[in-house]
Design a protein around this motif. Structure first.
Motif, PDB file in Angstrom:
ATOM      1  N   GLU A 253       0.856  -1.195   0.000  1.00  0.00           N
ATOM      2  CA  GLU A 253       0.000   0.000   0.000  1.00  0.00           C
ATOM      3  C   GLU A 253       0.886   1.237   0.000  1.00  0.00           C
ATOM      4  OE1 GLU A 253      -2.032  -0.410   3.711  1.00  0.00           O
ATOM      5  OE2 GLU A 253      -3.206  -2.114   3.043  1.00  0.00           O
ATOM      6  N   LYS A 255       2.350   4.665   1.417  1.00  0.00           N
ATOM      7  CA  LYS A 255       2.466   5.163   2.799  1.00  0.00           C
ATOM      8  C   LYS A 255       2.109   6.647   2.759  1.00  0.00           C
ATOM      9  CE  LYS A 255       5.371   5.268   6.805  1.00  0.00           C
ATOM     10  NZ  LYS A 255       4.849   6.573   7.160  1.00  0.00           N
ATOM     11  N   ARG A 260      -2.857   9.312  11.554  1.00  0.00           N
ATOM     12  CA  ARG A 260      -3.484   7.998  11.730  1.00  0.00           C
ATOM     13  C   ARG A 260      -4.775   8.147  12.521  1.00  0.00           C
ATOM     14  NH1 ARG A 260      -0.289   2.709  12.907  1.00  0.00           N
ATOM     15  NH2 ARG A 260      -1.948   1.154  13.096  1.00  0.00           N
ATOM     16  N   ARG A 275      -2.941   8.258  16.934  1.00  0.00           N
ATOM     17  CA  ARG A 275      -1.847   7.301  17.122  1.00  0.00           C
ATOM     18  C   ARG A 275      -1.565   7.052  18.607  1.00  0.00           C
ATOM     19  NH1 ARG A 275       2.009   5.021  18.425  1.00  0.00           N
ATOM     20  NH2 ARG A 275       4.033   4.705  17.467  1.00  0.00           N
ATOM     21  N   GLU A 305      -5.536   6.622   7.257  1.00  0.00           N
ATOM     22  CA  GLU A 305      -4.692   7.807   7.386  1.00  0.00           C
ATOM     23  C   GLU A 305      -5.497   8.993   6.833  1.00  0.00           C
ATOM     24  OE1 GLU A 305      -1.763   7.341   8.848  1.00  0.00           O
ATOM     25  OE2 GLU A 305      -0.453   8.988   8.204  1.00  0.00           O
ATOM     26  N   LYS A 409       2.607  -5.510   3.766  1.00  0.00           N
ATOM     27  CA  LYS A 409       1.889  -6.203   4.847  1.00  0.00           C
ATOM     28  C   LYS A 409       1.718  -7.678   4.516  1.00  0.00           C
ATOM     29  CE  LYS A 409      -0.485  -1.968   6.134  1.00  0.00           C
ATOM     30  NZ  LYS A 409      -1.749  -1.252   6.305  1.00  0.00           N
ATOM     31  N   ARG A 420       5.036  -3.786  17.379  1.00  0.00           N
ATOM     32  CA  ARG A 420       5.771  -3.494  16.150  1.00  0.00           C
ATOM     33  C   ARG A 420       6.404  -4.799  15.703  1.00  0.00           C
ATOM     34  NH1 ARG A 420       7.462   1.334  14.496  1.00  0.00           N
ATOM     35  NH2 ARG A 420       7.274   2.317  16.551  1.00  0.00           N
ATOM     36  N   LYS A 426       7.713  -1.007   6.842  1.00  0.00           N
ATOM     37  CA  LYS A 426       7.695   0.270   6.117  1.00  0.00           C
ATOM     38  C   LYS A 426       8.980   0.419   5.309  1.00  0.00           C
ATOM     39  CE  LYS A 426       8.719   2.630  10.507  1.00  0.00           C
ATOM     40  NZ  LYS A 426       8.211   3.509  11.533  1.00  0.00           N
ATOM     41  N   LYS A 428      10.645   3.460   3.408  1.00  0.00           N
ATOM     42  CA  LYS A 428      10.457   4.897   3.195  1.00  0.00           C
ATOM     43  C   LYS A 428      11.557   5.453   2.317  1.00  0.00           C
ATOM     44  CE  LYS A 428       9.249   7.114   7.199  1.00  0.00           C
ATOM     45  NZ  LYS A 428       9.193   7.289   8.669  1.00  0.00           N
ATOM     46  N   ASP A 441      11.758   9.530  16.674  1.00  0.00           N
ATOM     47  CA  ASP A 441      10.833  10.339  17.471  1.00  0.00           C
ATOM     48  C   ASP A 441      11.369  10.411  18.897  1.00  0.00           C
ATOM     49  OD1 ASP A 441       9.013  10.715  15.341  1.00  0.00           O
ATOM     50  OD2 ASP A 441       8.260   8.682  15.650  1.00  0.00           O
ATOM     51  N   ARG A 569       5.816  16.161  16.858  1.00  0.00           N
ATOM     52  CA  ARG A 569       4.817  15.106  16.646  1.00  0.00           C
ATOM     53  C   ARG A 569       3.707  15.243  17.695  1.00  0.00           C
ATOM     54  NH1 ARG A 569       5.800  10.567  13.221  1.00  0.00           N
ATOM     55  NH2 ARG A 569       3.760  10.048  14.029  1.00  0.00           N
ATOM     56  N   LYS A 572       1.945  12.006  19.001  1.00  0.00           N
ATOM     57  CA  LYS A 572       2.632  10.950  19.757  1.00  0.00           C
ATOM     58  C   LYS A 572       2.777  11.338  21.216  1.00  0.00           C
ATOM     59  CE  LYS A 572       5.055   7.983  16.757  1.00  0.00           C
ATOM     60  NZ  LYS A 572       6.245   7.164  16.599  1.00  0.00           N
TER      61      LYS A 572
END
Ligand SMILES: Nc1ncnc2c1ncn2[C@@H]1O[C@H](COP(=O)(O)OP(=O)(O)OP(=O)(O)O)[C@@H](O)[C@H]1O
Length: 625
Positions: A253, A255, A260, A275, A305, A409, A420, A426, A428, A441, A569, A572
């Motif tokens: 898919e 990203k 989220r 998230r 998303e 996925k 996780r 992912k 990127k 983060d 962020r 988060k």
């Protein structure tokens, strides 16, 4: 006086106040766990539930916002009624002690109190629920009544709870371990408790089931519509071949770089969680409306998303535009200028059935049957692929459209709440560009005065770190001085001043002393050139050394080389920061990458150029920034 049914099994609040007192003085996580286990073992299941909520200063699970609507003025007024002296004396004492909890401890006479845990809970809930005309007086009355009945130690913690200032340092991980120890004298129940917690986000409820019905009952705990499911997270990998070897035939898919959203529909009510499991329903009125209109289930939970787009060019807008909706007064303005789409990629619950344990391909089928085609809630692009080449092509295709990358996925992967793992991977574009495989983060732990040009700003750099879930503490990883504009520094300083604290929080592990410490609250996404081993920074020093870093000098931690701030962020919580384990994995990935010829793998990813080249064709498929 507030009436609560009396029950011989009820424990007194003083026992919990004593636990708070011990926890506050304790820095060892193991000791904290023991204190809690000992306490849980000796109280009723209902009291365990209440105690767990009160441990985090709440009257319910942490995803439910609680507002007691009681400010300092109300507390002072209550104390005045109990004390009977002059207000100015209380205010002077507050100036001297700097904590209204301590003021209460001084003023409230120490006596034997008969307040039960349940009574305190009812007082707090009633105070929170009291609204409307004359609610101020009612709240002060209830608070006064409760404090008047309390012992001085109880008053200290009641005031801190009511003002939202209870900071005990015992996090979920410690509480979960304590529950297991209280029940079976070992950590053995931890995985079961965690599974239930990840599905329901309500540790009080899980503890109640455990103590009331026994550990076998935990196997039957399922997601509850209305309670956020702790979100599944993705691992990082960099190479389509390796990814394909790991997962085989899979789903790819795009990203999306948005926000989220976990959408819960309960009859005709909708809740949207972020998230970090905050209720962000207010941010997305269009999603609420479309869920009611176009979701074919009575009850359901789906995830996607949310991302704003420009209605003229149909391009997706950067995250910074979507996030402007955080400010309540901005939403209608932003929504009018940049409407929003929810790209839905998963279905977790439908009409009474928790389907998180069904394989992804089945969940996707059910998802397709659930959402009626509409403009706002769109089923995201999703391709079944059977070769690494196809993964690579899709990656390059999406990156050339300005996307962040792709998500790969496992076709048969379950939705692993709160974890996780390689069910989701992912890939990127940033991983291709730099030695470091991802952004990090980090939590702002403190800050330094400016030097040179920054003197006039009052802030020059930040001390940043990560939450270590193994050790239940925050460890430093870098000093961060670049990446923000002057305006951003000024706004950040304002926010930092609100969370400044005079002392180093006792769950911070740092060898560096910034000019100001701040409470762990703000998460900043950081890019860096490299992860290095550091004698100064403390990330991974305790938790990881044992297992991984045997070859390194003892006392080493990890640090970031040339860190640059990317953005704050807001979605988060400090406990969702990158973990020391992930840093270690990224460190290993970058070591391997360094030894390869990087240029061989790199593609021209100057997205701004690519974006200009791309033409808008299909409204449904190619919205991008
Ligand atoms: N198709 C998709 N499937 C799942 N998540 C997606 C998808 N597209 C975008 N996302 C977003 O990507 C996020 C994960 O990637 P990223 O590493 O950029 O974010 P992060 O918040 O830093 O990491 P994480 O959420 O893994 O801690 C998800 O949390 C989700 O918000």
């Amino acid at each position: 006086m507030l009436k609560v049914a009396n029950n011989a099994l009820q424990s007194n609040f003083i026992l919990l106040a004593q636990v708070f007192d011990k926890l506050e003085k304790e820095t060892s996580r193991l000791k904290m766990m023991e204190i809690l286990a000992d306490y849980f073992e000796n109280i009723s299941p209902e009291d365990v539930r209440i105690a767990i909520y009160l441990l985090s200063g709440k009257t319910g699970p942490s995803f439910e916002a609680v507002d007691f609507g009681v400010g300092e003025k109300f507390v002072i007024e209550s104390l005045l009624r109990i004390y009977g002296g002059f207000k100015v004396e209380i205010e002077d004492l507050y100036k001297e002690l700097g904590d209204l909890g301590l003021v209460a401890k001084n003023i409230v006479k120490d006596k034997e109190s008969s307040l039960t845990l349940n009574e305190v809970f009812s007082y707090l809930k009633t105070i929170a629920l009291t609204s409307g005309p004359s609610s101020q007086d009612k709240k002060i009355e209830l608070l006064t009544e409760m404090l008047d009945r309390a012992s001085s130690l109880e008053a200290l913690y009641l005031v801190r709870i009511i003002l939202g200032r209870l900071r005990l340092g015992a996090q979920d991980a410690t509480v979960i371990e304590a529950l297991s120890f209280a029940r079976v004298k070992s950590k053995d129940l931890k995985p079961k408790i965690e599974r239930c917690y990840n599905l329901t986000s309500d540790l009080g409820y899980v503890a109640y089931i455990l103590f009331k019905e026994g550990e076998e009952a935990l196997d039957f705990v399922r997601a509850i519509v209305g309670n956020p499911i702790r979100m599944a997270l993705a691992e990082r990998m960099e190479n389509p071949e390796e990814i394909f070897n790991k997962v085989g035939k899979c789903i790819v898919e795009p990203k999306y770089d948005g926000f989220r959203c976990q959408v819960h529909k309960i009859d005709n009510k909708v809740k949207i969680y972020s998230r970090n499991l905050e209720d962000n329903t207010y941010m997305f009125p269009e999603i609420v409306e479309s869920t009611i209109k176009f979701c074919r289930a009575k009850d359901c939970i789906f995830e996607g998303e949310a991302i704003s787009f420009d209605p003229e060019t149909l391009r997706f807008m950067p995250f910074q535009i979507t996030v402007q909706r955080k400010r309540k007064h901005n939403i209608l303005k932003v929504a009018a200028k940049f409407p929003l789409r929810l790209e839905v990629f998963d279905l977790l619950y439908k009409d009474g059935l928790d389907i998180t344990s069904k394989p992804l391909f089945e969940r996707k089928k059910l998802l397709n049957d659930t959402i009626v085609k509409n403009e706002t809630i769109v089923i995201s692009d999703s391709y079944e692929v059977d070769s690494p080449e196809k993964i690579k092509n899709l990656f390059e295709n999406y990156v050339s459209q300005g996307m962040e990358g792709i998500m790969i996925k496992r076709l048969d992967g379950v939705y692993q709440a709160g974890s996780r793992n390689f069910n989701w991977i992912k890939l990127k574009r940033s991983m291709k560009q730099s030695i470091l495989s991802d952004t990090i983060d980090a939590v702002i732990m403190g800050y330094f005065y400016g030097k040179g040009q920054r003197i006039k700003l009052g802030i020059g750099s930040l001390l940043i770190g990560l939450y270590d879930p193994e050790m239940d503490c925050f460890e430093t990883i870098a000093k961060l001085g670049s990446g923000f504009t002057e305006e951003e520094w000024m706004e950040l300083l304002k926010n930092l001043e609100e969370i400044r604290t005079n002392f180093k929080p006792n769950n911070y592990v740092s060898e560096i002393n910034p000019d100001f410490w701040v409470k762990p609250k703000i998460v900043v996404e950081v890019e860096a050139d490299e992860i290095t081993v550091s004698p100064v920074h403390t990330v991974g020093r305790k938790g990881l050394n044992k297992d991984y870093l045997n070859n390194l000098p003892t006392g080493s931690g990890f640090a970031l080389r040339f860190p640059r701030a990317k953005r704050i962020r807001y979605d988060k919580s400090p406990f969702d920061s990158t973990t020391p384990n992930e840093i270690y994995e990224m460190y290993e990935l970058s070591k391997n990458k360094k030894s390869k010829d990087i240029s061989e793998n790199s593609v021209n990813l100057d997205s701004t150029k690519l974006l200009k080249k791309t033409k808008m064709k299909d409204k449904d498929k190619t919205l991008f920034d």
